[in-house]
Design a protein around this motif. Structure first.
Motif, PDB file in Angstrom:
ATOM      1  N   GLY A   1       2.482   1.069  13.557  1.00  0.00           N
ATOM      2  CA  GLY A   1       3.711   0.264  13.805  1.00  0.00           C
ATOM      3  C   GLY A   1       4.320  -0.574  11.855  1.00  0.00           C
ATOM      4  O   GLY A   1       5.335  -1.313  12.553  1.00  0.00           O
ATOM      5  N   GLY A   2       3.459  -0.268  11.541  1.00  0.00           N
ATOM      6  CA  GLY A   2       3.967  -1.068   9.979  1.00  0.00           C
ATOM      7  C   GLY A   2       5.020  -0.480   9.514  1.00  0.00           C
ATOM      8  O   GLY A   2       5.171   0.768  10.140  1.00  0.00           O
ATOM      9  N   ARG A   3       5.197  -1.008   8.072  1.00  0.00           N
ATOM     10  CA  ARG A   3       6.770  -0.808   7.384  1.00  0.00           C
ATOM     11  C   ARG A   3       6.257  -0.353   6.410  1.00  0.00           C
ATOM     12  O   ARG A   3       5.047  -0.604   5.409  1.00  0.00           O
ATOM     13  N   VAL A   4       6.439   1.143   5.982  1.00  0.00           N
ATOM     14  CA  VAL A   4       6.047   1.909   4.519  1.00  0.00           C
ATOM     15  C   VAL A   4       7.421   2.140   3.372  1.00  0.00           C
ATOM     16  O   VAL A   4       8.034   2.529   4.073  1.00  0.00           O
ATOM     17  N   ILE A   5       7.633   1.262   2.495  1.00  0.00           N
ATOM     18  CA  ILE A   5       8.241   2.068   1.131  1.00  0.00           C
ATOM     19  C   ILE A   5       8.156   3.229   0.332  1.00  0.00           C
ATOM     20  O   ILE A   5       6.536   2.097  -0.302  1.00  0.00           O
TER      21      ILE A   5
ATOM     22  N   ASP B   1       3.869  -7.629  -4.045  1.00  0.00           N
ATOM     23  CA  ASP B   1       3.277  -8.798  -4.107  1.00  0.00           C
ATOM     24  C   ASP B   1       1.529  -8.499  -4.801  1.00  0.00           C
ATOM     25  O   ASP B   1       0.782  -9.861  -4.690  1.00  0.00           O
ATOM     26  N   GLY B   2       1.026  -7.346  -4.639  1.00  0.00           N
ATOM     27  CA  GLY B   2      -0.329  -7.615  -4.550  1.00  0.00           C
ATOM     28  C   GLY B   2      -0.515  -5.592  -5.073  1.00  0.00           C
ATOM     29  O   GLY B   2       0.098  -5.262  -4.640  1.00  0.00           O
ATOM     30  N   PHE B   3      -1.370  -5.430  -5.988  1.00  0.00           N
ATOM     31  CA  PHE B   3      -2.017  -4.293  -5.707  1.00  0.00           C
ATOM     32  C   PHE B   3      -3.184  -3.620  -5.674  1.00  0.00           C
ATOM     33  O   PHE B   3      -4.381  -4.487  -6.112  1.00  0.00           O
ATOM     34  N   ILE B   4      -3.358  -2.696  -4.975  1.00  0.00           N
ATOM     35  CA  ILE B   4      -4.209  -2.460  -4.487  1.00  0.00           C
ATOM     36  C   ILE B   4      -4.471  -0.632  -4.988  1.00  0.00           C
ATOM     37  O   ILE B   4      -3.802  -0.269  -5.084  1.00  0.00           O
TER      38      ILE B   4
ATOM     39  N   MET C   1       2.484 -13.429   0.765  1.00  0.00           N
ATOM     40  CA  MET C   1       2.361 -11.968   0.661  1.00  0.00           C
ATOM     41  C   MET C   1       3.396 -11.051   2.065  1.00  0.00           C
ATOM     42  O   MET C   1       2.179 -11.368   2.652  1.00  0.00           O
ATOM     43  N   LYS C   2       3.695  -9.921   1.386  1.00  0.00           N
ATOM     44  CA  LYS C   2       4.297  -9.250   1.929  1.00  0.00           C
ATOM     45  C   LYS C   2       4.568  -8.021   1.595  1.00  0.00           C
ATOM     46  O   LYS C   2       4.279  -6.801   2.585  1.00  0.00           O
ATOM     47  N   ARG C   3       3.461  -7.661   0.693  1.00  0.00           N
ATOM     48  CA  ARG C   3       4.509  -5.950   0.463  1.00  0.00           C
ATOM     49  C   ARG C   3       2.564  -6.095  -0.398  1.00  0.00           C
ATOM     50  O   ARG C   3       2.449  -6.455  -1.716  1.00  0.00           O
ATOM     51  N   ILE C   4       2.333  -4.989  -0.576  1.00  0.00           N
ATOM     52  CA  ILE C   4       1.350  -4.185  -1.059  1.00  0.00           C
ATOM     53  C   ILE C   4       1.341  -2.745  -2.015  1.00  0.00           C
ATOM     54  O   ILE C   4       1.801  -2.245  -0.645  1.00  0.00           O
ATOM     55  N   ALA C   5       1.243  -3.140  -3.038  1.00  0.00           N
ATOM     56  CA  ALA C   5       1.458  -1.480  -3.723  1.00  0.00           C
ATOM     57  C   ALA C   5      -0.003  -0.964  -3.375  1.00  0.00           C
ATOM     58  O   ALA C   5      -0.884  -2.213  -4.089  1.00  0.00           O
ATOM     59  N   VAL C   6      -0.137   0.704  -3.320  1.00  0.00           N
ATOM     60  CA  VAL C   6      -1.668   1.499  -3.286  1.00  0.00           C
ATOM     61  C   VAL C   6      -1.147   2.002  -4.139  1.00  0.00           C
ATOM     62  O   VAL C   6      -0.274   2.907  -3.676  1.00  0.00           O
ATOM     63  N   PHE C   7      -2.145   2.709  -4.655  1.00  0.00           N
ATOM     64  CA  PHE C   7      -2.101   3.334  -6.040  1.00  0.00           C
ATOM     65  C   PHE C   7      -2.809   4.422  -5.352  1.00  0.00           C
ATOM     66  O   PHE C   7      -4.119   3.520  -5.428  1.00  0.00           O
ATOM     67  N   CYS C   8      -2.895   5.729  -5.770  1.00  0.00           N
ATOM     68  CA  CYS C   8      -3.905   6.586  -4.667  1.00  0.00           C
ATOM     69  C   CYS C   8      -3.433   7.856  -4.699  1.00  0.00           C
ATOM     70  O   CYS C   8      -2.765   8.245  -5.089  1.00  0.00           O
ATOM     71  N   GLY C   9      -4.895   9.125  -5.053  1.00  0.00           N
ATOM     72  CA  GLY C   9      -4.151  10.385  -5.134  1.00  0.00           C
ATOM     73  C   GLY C   9      -3.821  10.938  -4.386  1.00  0.00           C
ATOM     74  O   GLY C   9      -3.544  10.426  -3.230  1.00  0.00           O
ATOM     75  N   SER C  10      -2.826  11.831  -4.777  1.00  0.00           N
ATOM     76  CA  SER C  10      -2.037  12.762  -3.517  1.00  0.00           C
ATOM     77  C   SER C  10      -3.212  14.199  -2.886  1.00  0.00           C
ATOM     78  O   SER C  10      -2.394  15.003  -2.432  1.00  0.00           O
TER      79      SER C  10
ATOM     80  N   LYS D   1      -1.887  -4.455  10.503  1.00  0.00           N
ATOM     81  CA  LYS D   1      -2.805  -5.542  11.476  1.00  0.00           C
ATOM     82  C   LYS D   1      -2.141  -6.593  11.704  1.00  0.00           C
ATOM     83  O   LYS D   1      -1.302  -7.768  12.061  1.00  0.00           O
ATOM     84  N   ARG D   2      -2.007  -6.257   9.643  1.00  0.00           N
ATOM     85  CA  ARG D   2      -1.717  -7.906   9.064  1.00  0.00           C
ATOM     86  C   ARG D   2      -0.269  -8.300   8.846  1.00  0.00           C
ATOM     87  O   ARG D   2       0.499  -8.961   8.133  1.00  0.00           O
ATOM     88  N   ASN D   3       0.920  -7.189   9.648  1.00  0.00           N
ATOM     89  CA  ASN D   3       2.050  -6.973   8.903  1.00  0.00           C
ATOM     90  C   ASN D   3       2.463  -7.227   7.590  1.00  0.00           C
ATOM     91  O   ASN D   3       3.652  -8.167   6.924  1.00  0.00           O
ATOM     92  N   LEU D   4       1.918  -5.860   6.519  1.00  0.00           N
ATOM     93  CA  LEU D   4       1.851  -6.124   5.635  1.00  0.00           C
ATOM     94  C   LEU D   4       2.731  -4.883   4.988  1.00  0.00           C
ATOM     95  O   LEU D   4       2.256  -3.897   5.994  1.00  0.00           O
TER      96      LEU D   4
END
Length: 188
Positions: free
Chosen positions: A57-61, A99-102, A1-10, A31-34
């Motif tokens: 220090g993480g990556r954000v797309i 790779d997963g959705f929260i 698992m490398k990328r987590i999509a997060v759906f949330c409010g603006s 912390k988990r390098n996701l």
């Protein structure tokens, strides 16, 4: 698992706990390098989770339709910002990259995104984990609805269990790593 999509409010929501919970998730992802894949906004719960990943220090797309970028809510400091034409393209790109959705607290748009991924998982269109980060008991009524759907036989228990629910980001991500998808739904 490398990328987590997060759906949330603006929006920030009525309680400061929503933004705090988003920050906790962002810190845990970093912390988990996701890599965080999300809607690209700089405001609300969206902005809080992105800022926390970046600060760690993480990556954000970010993936944002052009009509929203024109409203000047795009986050200016992301690792990558993809501009698409429509909300449908946004969801498709998020689904492709993640790779997963929260889902975090949000409104109808957040729920619509979550439910599409939940439905696709039920139909076997993906085998990725989906979850609700239940900050401040926000999703308790939805969890109760899932239980009601199961009791009334509109949601089979094996598919009900696909929606992972936790109030702690680290536990939810551990459950994502251990996730085993159920068999694909059939109507025989």
């Amino acid at each position: 698992m490398k990328r987590i999509a997060v759906f949330c409010g603006s929006s920030n929501g009525a309680s400061h706990l929503y933004v705090e919970g988003a920050k906790q998730l962002g810190k845990e992802l970093a912390k988990r390098n996701l890599t965080l894949v999300y809607g690209g906004a700089s405001v609300g719960v969206m902005g809080a989770v992105a800022d926390a990943v970046l600060e760690g220090g993480g990556r954000v797309i970010g993936i944002m339709p052009s009509f929203l970028e024109k409203r000047e809510i795009a986050h200016k400091h992301l690792s990558e910002l993809m501009i698409v034409d429509t909300m449908h393209e946004r969801k498709a790109k998020m689904a492709e990259l993640a790779d997963g959705f929260i889902a975090l607290p949000g409104g109808p748009g957040t729920l619509e995104e979550f439910f599409e991924m939940f439905t696709w998982a039920q139909l076997g269109l993906h085998q990725k984990p989906i979850g609700l980060l239940n900050i401040n008991h926000y999703f308790d009524p939805l969890v109760e609805l899932f239980n009601h759907m199961t009791k009334e036989q509109f949601l089979h228990e094996q598919y009900r269990s696909m929606a992972l629910v936790d109030d702690e980001p680290s536990r939810l991500l551990e459950r994502f790593h251990a996730y085993e998808p159920p068999a694909v739904k059939t109507y025989r």
